[in-house]
Design an enzyme around this catalytic site. Structure first.
Site, PDB file in Angstrom:
ATOM      1  N   GLU A 106       0.831  -1.207   0.000  1.00  0.00           N
ATOM      2  CA  GLU A 106       0.000   0.000   0.000  1.00  0.00           C
ATOM      3  C   GLU A 106       0.863   1.253   0.000  1.00  0.00           C
ATOM      4  OE1 GLU A 106      -2.748   1.425  -0.359  1.00  0.00           O
ATOM      5  OE2 GLU A 106      -4.425   0.394   0.579  1.00  0.00           O
ATOM      6  N   ASP A 107       0.353   2.298  -0.631  1.00  0.00           N
ATOM      7  CA  ASP A 107       1.058   3.574  -0.638  1.00  0.00           C
ATOM      8  C   ASP A 107       0.965   4.271   0.714  1.00  0.00           C
ATOM      9  OD1 ASP A 107      -1.683   3.969  -0.915  1.00  0.00           O
ATOM     10  OD2 ASP A 107      -1.523   5.301  -2.643  1.00  0.00           O
ATOM     11  N   ASP A 110      -4.316   5.955   5.965  1.00  0.00           N
ATOM     12  CA  ASP A 110      -4.783   7.173   6.634  1.00  0.00           C
ATOM     13  C   ASP A 110      -5.845   6.760   7.647  1.00  0.00           C
ATOM     14  OD1 ASP A 110      -5.417   9.789   7.231  1.00  0.00           O
ATOM     15  OD2 ASP A 110      -6.470  10.191   5.366  1.00  0.00           O
ATOM     16  N   PHE A 159      -1.770  16.289   3.931  1.00  0.00           N
ATOM     17  CA  PHE A 159      -2.080  15.656   2.645  1.00  0.00           C
ATOM     18  C   PHE A 159      -0.833  15.701   1.773  1.00  0.00           C
ATOM     19  CE2 PHE A 159      -3.669  15.409  -1.673  1.00  0.00           C
ATOM     20  CZ  PHE A 159      -4.466  14.278  -1.572  1.00  0.00           C
ATOM     21  N   ARG A 172       1.692  12.578  -9.440  1.00  0.00           N
ATOM     22  CA  ARG A 172       2.180  11.220  -9.162  1.00  0.00           C
ATOM     23  C   ARG A 172       3.643  11.076  -9.578  1.00  0.00           C
ATOM     24  NH1 ARG A 172      -2.347   8.142  -7.905  1.00  0.00           N
ATOM     25  NH2 ARG A 172      -4.250   8.571  -9.073  1.00  0.00           N
TER      26      ARG A 172
END
Ligand code: 5GP
Length: 191
Positions: A106-107, A110, A159, A172
């Site tokens: 997973e990136d 949160d 963020f 990205r």
């Protein structure tokens, strides 16, 4: 023909949180650790599009053991910066994971709601084992309890963009992880 001074994606970054070098070093460590832990086990790395692709691409090249890769796509965020809590499967696994040793790549985690849903979905497919490897952990807003087996970095509640992570599909391709200038959220882009 006159060309306007080139604006790049770097101009929209307020702060670099993790440099390309810091990312490369940590991903190399994670790859070495996974190679050692999964030696002789032929794991399948299940990754979630699109944010994880850059991490996945670097991570698998830091691993020296036989492995395979599968990709899923789920929707969690819309075009904003807040999680919707809704998860939809847009692209499913392309091969069975039954009896396989699964590493979920997973990136960022949160609230954890997306991964929580995904883990339940994957357990139903009867893997032999499943562990989580996540590049960025943002624990401040966690709503679902999740045990992360491999973490790249723990980051504050901001963020972030870059190294695969987007804001409205952009950024990205930044080679580092950064924080956007607030003006990018609030004002329409200047053409
Ligand atoms: P969660 O369900 O854990 O709240 O969110 C998981 C997904 O939301 C991530 O896979 C990622 O796509 C997105 N996300 C969460 N935090 C951030 C962030 O700081 N930046 C970006 N670009 N995406 C985020």
């Amino acid at each position: 023909m006159h060309s306007a001074p080139m604006r790049t994606i770097h101009d929209d970054v307020e702060e670099v949180l993790l440099s390309a070098d810091a990312l490369a070093d940590r991903v190399a460590q994670l790859g070495a650790q996974l190679s050692a832990d999964y030696a002789g086990r032929d794991p399948v790395l299940v990754s979630v599009l699109k944010g994880s692709i850059v991490f996945l691409a670097d991570l698998i090249r830091a691993m020296e053991i036989p492995l395979s890769v599968d990709l899923m796509e789920v929707s969690s965020y819309g075009s904003g910066t807040e999680t919707s809590g809704q998860v939809r499967i847009l692209k499913d696994l392309s091969a069975s994971i039954e009896g396989r040793e699964v590493i979920v790549v997973e990136d960022i985690i949160d609230t954890g709601l997306t991964l929580n849903y995904l883990l339940r979905y994957l357990w139903e497919r009867n893997p032999a084992s499943m562990r989580i490897c996540c590049l960025l952990d943002k624990p401040a807003r966690r709503l679902a309890e999740i045990e992360i087996d491999y973490t790249g970095f723990t980051i504050p509640d901001r963020f972030v963009i870059g190294y695969g992570l987007d804001y409205d599909e952009r950024y990205r391709n930044l080679p580092y992880v950064g924080v956007l200038r607030p003006s990018v959220y609030s004002s329409p882009s200047e053409e």
